[in-house]
Write an enzyme that holds these catalytic residues in place. Structure first.
Site, mmCIF file in Angstrom:
data_model
loop_
_atom_site.group_PDB
_atom_site.id
_atom_site.type_symbol
_atom_site.label_atom_id
_atom_site.label_comp_id
_atom_site.label_asym_id
_atom_site.label_seq_id
_atom_site.Cartn_x
_atom_site.Cartn_y
_atom_site.Cartn_z
ATOM 1 N N HIS A 1 -49.975 41.157 -58.438
ATOM 2 C CA HIS A 1 -48.854 41.783 -57.725
ATOM 3 C C HIS A 1 -47.579 41.005 -57.987
ATOM 4 C CE1 HIS A 1 -48.285 39.185 -54.049
ATOM 5 N NE2 HIS A 1 -49.581 38.933 -54.161
ATOM 6 N N ASP B 1 -47.322 32.839 -54.509
ATOM 7 C CA ASP B 1 -47.743 34.171 -54.063
ATOM 8 C C ASP B 1 -46.634 35.188 -54.344
ATOM 9 O OD1 ASP B 1 -49.068 36.257 -52.857
ATOM 10 O OD2 ASP B 1 -48.680 35.595 -50.812
ATOM 11 N N GLU C 1 -47.922 45.169 -52.747
ATOM 12 C CA GLU C 1 -49.212 44.575 -52.364
ATOM 13 C C GLU C 1 -49.148 43.993 -50.961
ATOM 14 O OE1 GLU C 1 -52.246 41.260 -52.058
ATOM 15 O OE2 GLU C 1 -50.066 41.240 -51.781
ATOM 16 N N GLU C 2 -48.023 43.355 -50.629
ATOM 17 C CA GLU C 2 -47.903 42.683 -49.337
ATOM 18 C C GLU C 2 -47.869 43.658 -48.161
ATOM 19 O OE1 GLU C 2 -48.305 39.674 -48.986
ATOM 20 O OE2 GLU C 2 -47.666 38.598 -50.785
ATOM 21 N N ASP D 1 -54.253 36.538 -58.082
ATOM 22 C CA ASP D 1 -53.386 36.471 -56.917
ATOM 23 C C ASP D 1 -53.430 35.045 -56.363
ATOM 24 O OD1 ASP D 1 -51.895 36.879 -54.671
ATOM 25 O OD2 ASP D 1 -53.091 38.537 -53.880
#
Length: 582
Positions: A130, A142, A176-177, A205
């Site tokens: 992502h 991240d 994605e989050e 990830d």
């Protein structure tokens, strides 16, 4: 990696909510690796992926965030600039690049899909990460770490331009989050035929966590075999990615029946002392102390782990999709369950599985070492063709040394591959050897010797443990889900009492007072001891106790199975499991 809270409104919630843990000071990095043995992949060896080039991408993503309000959240100018950066690199390298708009995402934005135009189009191996971050910071671990590792791998593949046996497709996901929205949109747009073309999806990830570890999604699967084979070459003993189960974009593909795996280095879960001992770093601290925080910048990266992850991606691409010669024959070995117990005079079994990781299938001879005095190991059959399995029988004599021991199961073929199995030897039937038989009864020592669904054994603060920090949390997703927890134990003969007990907490969003929508079944072997449901909800923990005298002298499996329906969560939380004999 997205946060997860088990609520009725979050249908994709699959793992206990992460709590943001702070990392006191700077965590020590894992020790620098010794020169790795050359992995047997193919006649055309996988290239070394430049760490400095990956770091240059991280620096660029950090600069993009700095210039756009401090973050790269989906739908933001920082995210759009990130897409443009990756797209420009890929187009210049000769990729077929597509931007796919996710208009249904919370923050509408584009997935970026890049395909290397070589190899059969109906045989696709896909690698994804992502590209979005959270609003709190630049999102470098991240997940610029996964995005950068894939970008540099894509550029290396284009530069080498090898003969391809499969088509390689890369993806960088939006949203994605907010709940895996971009990858879910992509998969939903594929026809059944197009889904069938994808032979495996690999997700990356958070692959540079500063205090991180070495985790692999579905580590015992055939899909994971090349990822594991590369890390095994360093002797670092990777573990299952329980923290990330259902929380990243591989879940969108798994839900569509596509086989998945991937690397991760950990988020806010706490590194155990055992993990710190074998990997380095700080025990008792989060894998990533800057998870979803403003300090997730270019200083928040463990370059050793990141480098090994990026090179493992290259290993996997070359093993699965690159031609250029006759592939070297290689295989993997695994044992299930990974632990067991046996009484003096008795025996127990486990399954040894092999998989062909490159080249052709081969004959693998099986052996075991590390047995204590009086314990023997046999295999039926004693050799298999890679891809096959064998039954391993561990037998203890009447005078076997008691205690817990780690056995090494070895497969010998064109290479030597190993797996470990933990055996606990207890007193035999000549008289009662009393005591508490459950290993790791409060779950504080990780998963061993338990066998559990991914994410079940957890220290998430969203459900309190009865004692300590860890417990077994089954279900609680608000969507259809089956979770299991089990441990095999040997009950000595000749004792007067066999008391099995555990503490159970049940909370639920169900409002009914008459219908058991979600159920937890407790079994010994194939016999059901009790069934609980959302109707048994209560504040705090309640102790449940059973008499297992009928199983004296036997090796049995204690098992909990939680089944949740399609809506309204019920959490079954188990802690402090004991089996006291005397």
């Amino acid at each position: 990696m997205r946060r997860r809270t088990p609520t009725t409104s979050l249908a994709l919630a699959l793992v206990a909510t992460l709590t943001t843990a702070s990392l006191a000071g700077t965590a020590s990095a894992a020790p620098a690796p010794a020169a790795a043995p050359a992995p047997a992949v193919a006649a055309l060896a996988a290239p070394d992926v430049s760490l400095s080039n990956i770091q240059a991408h991280l620096t660029q993503f950090n600069s993009i965030a700095t210039s756009n309000g401090g973050n790269r959240r989906a739908g933001s100018a920082g995210y759009t600039a990130s897409v443009n950066y990756v797209k420009g690199k890929l187009q210049a390298a000769g990729y077929t690049v597509t931007e796919q708009n996710c208009s249904t995402c919370t923050y509408p934005g584009n997935n970026l899909i890049a395909e290397w135009p070589q190899g059969p189009s109906d045989q696709v191996v896909m690698f994804g990460a992502h590209l979005d971050g959270v609003a709190a910071g630049p999102g470098i671990n991240d997940n610029a770490s996964g995005s950068s590792a894939l970008l540099e791998n894509a550029l290396v593949l284009a530069a080498q331009n090898p003969t391809m046996t499969k088509r390689v497709r890369f993806a960088w996901w939006n949203g994605e989050e907010q709940g895996l929205q971009g990858s879910k949109h992509y998969v939903n747009q594929l026809s059944s035929t197009q889904r069938g073309y994808i032979k495996g999806y690999y997700n990356f990830d958070m692959v540079g966590s500063l205090n991180g570890g070495y985790f692999i999604n579905r580590i015992t699967s055939a899909t994971a075999a090349p990822l594991k084979a590369y890390w095994d070459s360093f002797g670092i003993s990777p573990e299952e990615n329980t923290e990330g189960q259902g929380r990243s974009d591989d879940y969108s593909f798994a839900n569509a029946g596509i086989q998945t795996s991937g690397y991760a280095a950990g988020a806010s879960y706490t590194k155990t002392s055992a993990q710190a001992s074998k990997w380095g770093g700080t025990a008792g601290a989060a894998y990533d102390g800057c998870y979803h925080r403003s300090c997730d910048n270019t200083s928040n990266i463990n370059t050793t782990i990141l480098n090994r992850a990026a090179d493992g991606v290259a290993y996997t691409i070359w093993a699965l999709a690159v031609g250029g010669g006759t592939p070297a024959n290689d295989f993997s070995v695994s044992v299930s369950p990974t632990s067991g117990s046996v009484a003096r005079g008795g025996s127990t079994t486990a399954t040894v599985s092999t998989a062909t990781t490159s080249g052709s299938a081969q004959t693998v001879a099986l052996s075991a070492s590390g047995t204590p005095s009086g314990v023997s190991v046999s295999f039926s059959p004693s050799s298999v063709t890679s891809g096959g399995s064998s039954t391993m029988t561990v037998t203890a004599s009447s005078s076997a040394t008691t205690g817990t021991f780690t056995l090494t199961v070895t497969g010998t073929g064109s290479a030597t591959r190993t797996a470990t199995y933990t055996i606990t030897v207890s007193g035999g039937s000549g008289g009662c050897t009393g005591g508490q038989l459950i290993g790791n009864s409060s779950f504080e020592s990780g998963t061993t010797p338990w066998t559990a669904s991914s994410g079940v054994i957890t220290n998430s603060s969203s459900q309190a443990a009865r004692t300590g920090s860890y417990k077994a949390w089954m279900n609680g997703y608000g969507s259809s889900r089956t979770d299991t927890l089990s441990q095999s134990v040997t009950l000595p003969a000749g004792c007067s009492s066999y008391t099995f007990s555990f503490w159970l907490h049940i909370d639920t969003a169900e409002t009914t007072s008459s219908t058991a929508y979600d159920k937890l079944t407790v079994q010994v072997g194939s016999t059901t001891l009790a069934t609980y449901s959302n109707l048994n909800k209560a504040t705090g923990y309640t102790q449940r106790t059973f008499n297992l005298a009928a199983y004296a002298g036997q090796t049995v499996t204690l098992k909990w199975t939680g089944v949740e329906d399609s809506s309204l969560q019920t959490s079954f939380v188990v802690d402090d499991v004991t089996l006291q004999v005397g």
